[in-house]
Enzyme design. Structure first.
Site, PDB file in Angstrom:
ATOM      1  N   TRP A   1       9.370   4.175 -16.942  1.00  0.00           N
ATOM      2  CA  TRP A   1       8.724   4.991 -15.859  1.00  0.00           C
ATOM      3  C   TRP A   1       9.286   6.461 -16.328  1.00  0.00           C
ATOM      4  O   TRP A   1      10.659   6.633 -16.647  1.00  0.00           O
ATOM      5  CB  TRP A   1       9.107   4.616 -14.732  1.00  0.00           C
TER       6      TRP A   1
ATOM      7  N   GLU B   1       4.982   1.867 -16.198  1.00  0.00           N
ATOM      8  CA  GLU B   1       4.790   2.026 -14.836  1.00  0.00           C
ATOM      9  C   GLU B   1       4.082   3.304 -14.488  1.00  0.00           C
ATOM     10  O   GLU B   1       4.648   4.295 -14.699  1.00  0.00           O
ATOM     11  CB  GLU B   1       6.226   1.876 -14.112  1.00  0.00           C
TER      12      GLU B   1
ATOM     13  N   LYS C   1       2.416   6.260 -11.566  1.00  0.00           N
ATOM     14  CA  LYS C   1       2.623   6.960 -10.239  1.00  0.00           C
ATOM     15  C   LYS C   1       1.820   7.875  -9.846  1.00  0.00           C
ATOM     16  O   LYS C   1       1.375   8.656 -10.931  1.00  0.00           O
ATOM     17  CB  LYS C   1       4.233   7.553 -10.294  1.00  0.00           C
TER      18      LYS C   1
ATOM     19  N   ASP D   1       3.308  -0.744  -8.827  1.00  0.00           N
ATOM     20  CA  ASP D   1       4.123  -0.283  -7.761  1.00  0.00           C
ATOM     21  C   ASP D   1       3.465  -0.181  -6.570  1.00  0.00           C
ATOM     22  O   ASP D   1       2.600   0.877  -6.319  1.00  0.00           O
ATOM     23  CB  ASP D   1       4.989   0.735  -8.091  1.00  0.00           C
TER      24      ASP D   1
ATOM     25  N   HIS E   1       3.155   3.483  -5.311  1.00  0.00           N
ATOM     26  CA  HIS E   1       2.554   4.319  -6.449  1.00  0.00           C
ATOM     27  C   HIS E   1       1.212   4.801  -6.165  1.00  0.00           C
ATOM     28  O   HIS E   1       0.841   5.603  -7.192  1.00  0.00           O
ATOM     29  CB  HIS E   1       3.339   4.051  -7.781  1.00  0.00           C
TER      30      HIS E   1
ATOM     31  N   HIS F   1       6.040  -4.176  -8.717  1.00  0.00           N
ATOM     32  CA  HIS F   1       7.268  -3.520  -8.119  1.00  0.00           C
ATOM     33  C   HIS F   1       6.877  -3.696  -6.507  1.00  0.00           C
ATOM     34  O   HIS F   1       6.067  -2.914  -6.102  1.00  0.00           O
ATOM     35  CB  HIS F   1       7.412  -2.117  -8.514  1.00  0.00           C
TER      36      HIS F   1
ATOM     37  N   ASP G   1       5.181   7.573  -1.230  1.00  0.00           N
ATOM     38  CA  ASP G   1       5.972   6.868  -2.078  1.00  0.00           C
ATOM     39  C   ASP G   1       7.723   6.864  -1.418  1.00  0.00           C
ATOM     40  O   ASP G   1       8.241   7.378  -2.170  1.00  0.00           O
ATOM     41  CB  ASP G   1       6.039   7.038  -3.578  1.00  0.00           C
TER      42      ASP G   1
ATOM     43  N   ASP H   1       9.365   4.282  -0.681  1.00  0.00           N
ATOM     44  CA  ASP H   1      10.348   3.211  -0.980  1.00  0.00           C
ATOM     45  C   ASP H   1      10.988   2.733   0.119  1.00  0.00           C
ATOM     46  O   ASP H   1      12.257   2.581   0.215  1.00  0.00           O
ATOM     47  CB  ASP H   1      11.191   3.671  -2.029  1.00  0.00           C
TER      48      ASP H   1
ATOM     49  N   ASP I   1      11.461  -2.705  -5.501  1.00  0.00           N
ATOM     50  CA  ASP I   1      11.786  -1.125  -5.854  1.00  0.00           C
ATOM     51  C   ASP I   1      11.902  -0.413  -4.492  1.00  0.00           C
ATOM     52  O   ASP I   1      10.738   0.086  -4.043  1.00  0.00           O
ATOM     53  CB  ASP I   1      10.804  -0.706  -6.827  1.00  0.00           C
TER      54      ASP I   1
END
Length: 412
Positions: free
Chosen positions: A178, A219, A221, A252, A255, A279, A287, A289, A319
């Site tokens: 990433w 990955e 985003k 993800d 993302h 993820h 994002d 997380d 993640d």
């Protein structure tokens, strides 16, 4: 209701709870090391964060590799089933840590020995942020050939580290790339950085690294802090790149657009790429997380993996990083929520649902989907915890509180 009674309830719908428990127990989830220390790492470098920030200042952050492993041991003792640990390159543990381009598996020797002892698998990531060579906001897609080459060399070194670790553990390692590259405001030339990124990735993947022990993943985003208007490594770019090069695609959960589910992408992507890396995260409006919960988006991810019969082609990792609560509890909550989501998917009477759907009985399909929500799945989960020798949901926080009092409180 007891587990034997739950077994009978599910058996009446054609669901084998024992098979579900066996599959759940052997399906590893890769915990992320950066939850334990707020994405600081241990190399002591400075530079742009790449738009990554852990918010909060809850006491007890791990400050050394030893402390991080101790915290991971505690978390692991409270999580049932098979587990892995996902390491970033900035978590090297050696008397002298070299430049990122010079890292080898020996700089992660304590982690390898720990993984053997704790029976964890390992996964790996190049760290293309938090470094002076990333201060421009561009790494593998930089217009500066010197910067590009630096990150190419780093990614190659990380692939070799992963292959060495995988061979030693006899367990393949997923190496996930990433990068934070992009623009804060609207760019004019969107194509050139992506062309450079493709060339850089081609060079990285051309390096002679064992495909048996290293699994390459890329990955995407949607955006990040400081790159709100344009991200070089978009979903479309990496989907195309993974298909073209037949490598693993990382999806993800945080993302994409807040109303966009990665569950919808799984069946499509699996038609064209050899494997997926998920993820599992929880974005709140963006994002951010947050710690994974047993919520509808998370359940949908695992439902789709199981419905596609793709557990053997999907690598499951976490993640998120929350520094506002006890970090060990965050690991346990997020991992257990992911495992529960997987269990619910495994307990679904999918064959019967498919039959109803094929017959055009959408009323029956909807009714059965609703009925599964009130089935006694929690007793099956409790049985999983008992067989794994870990506390039930109502009990594990006692261990975390004790550890916080005896260990974490001494970290200042």
């Amino acid at each position: 209701m007891s587990y034997p009674e739950s077994l009978e309830r599910y058996a009446a719908l054609g669901v084998d709870t024992e098979q579900a428990l066996q599959t759940l127990a052997k399906t590893p989830i890769s915990l992320h090391c950066w939850q334990g220390d707020d994405v600081n790492g241990f190399e002591g470098s400075t530079g742009d964060s790449g738009g990554i920030a852990a918010t909060g200042n809850y006491p007890g952050r791990a400050r050394t590799p030893e402390e991080l492993r101790s915290d991971m041991n505690k978390a692991g003792s409270l999580i049932p089933g098979a587990k892995r640990l996902n390491l970033h390159a900035i978590y090297a543990d050696a008397p002298e840590i070299p430049d990122r381009t010079e890292l080898t598996s020996e700089h992660f020797r304590p982690w390898i020995e720990w993984a053997k002892e704790q029976q964890f698998g390992l996964d790996f990531n190049p760290t293309c942020f938090g470094h002076p060579m990333a201060e421009s906001g561009f790494t593998l897609s930089s217009a500066d050939s010197r910067i590009r080459q630096y990150w190419i060399d780093h990614c190659i070194a990380c692939r070799k580290i992963a292959a060495d670790i995988g061979e030693e553990l006899r367990n393949p390692v997923v190496t996930n790339i990433w990068i934070p590259d992009g623009y804060k405001d609207v760019p004019v030339d969107r194509a050139a950085p992506r062309q450079r990124l493709e060339e850089s990735l081609d060079t990285v993947l051309a390096a002679d690294v064992s495909k048996e022990w290293n699994i390459d993943a890329v990955e995407s985003k949607l955006f990040g802090i400081g790159v709100e208007s344009y991200t070089v490594g978009s979903h479309e770019f990496y989907l195309g790149y993974a298909v073209k090069n037949q490598i693993c695609l990382c999806l993800d959960a945080g993302h994409f657009h807040p109303t966009e589910s990665i569950a919808e992408k799984i069946s499509s992507a699996l038609q064209f790429v050899p494997s997926l890396l998920t993820h599992v995260s929880r974005g709140v409006r963006w994002d951010s997380d947050h710690v994974v919960l047993l919520d509808d988006p998370t359940k949908a991810i695992f439902e789709e993996i199981v419905r596609c019969d793709a557990l053997d082609r999907t690598h499951i990792g976490l993640d998120f990083f929350d520094a506002s609560i006890n970090r060990i509890a965050a690991w346990v909550i997020g991992t257990r929520a992911s495992q529960k989501s997987l269990l619910l998917a495994l307990l679904e009477p999918t064959d019967e649902l498919r039959k109803l759907e094929a017959e055009g009985d959408y009323t029956g399909r909807l009714a059965l989907l609703e009925a599964t929500k009130s089935l006694p799945w929690s007793e099956v989960w409790n049985e999983h915890c008992r067989r794994s020798g870990v506390p039930l949901d109502t009990d594990w926080m006692k261990d975390v509180r004790t550890y916080e009092k005896e260990v974490l409180s001494g970290r200042v």
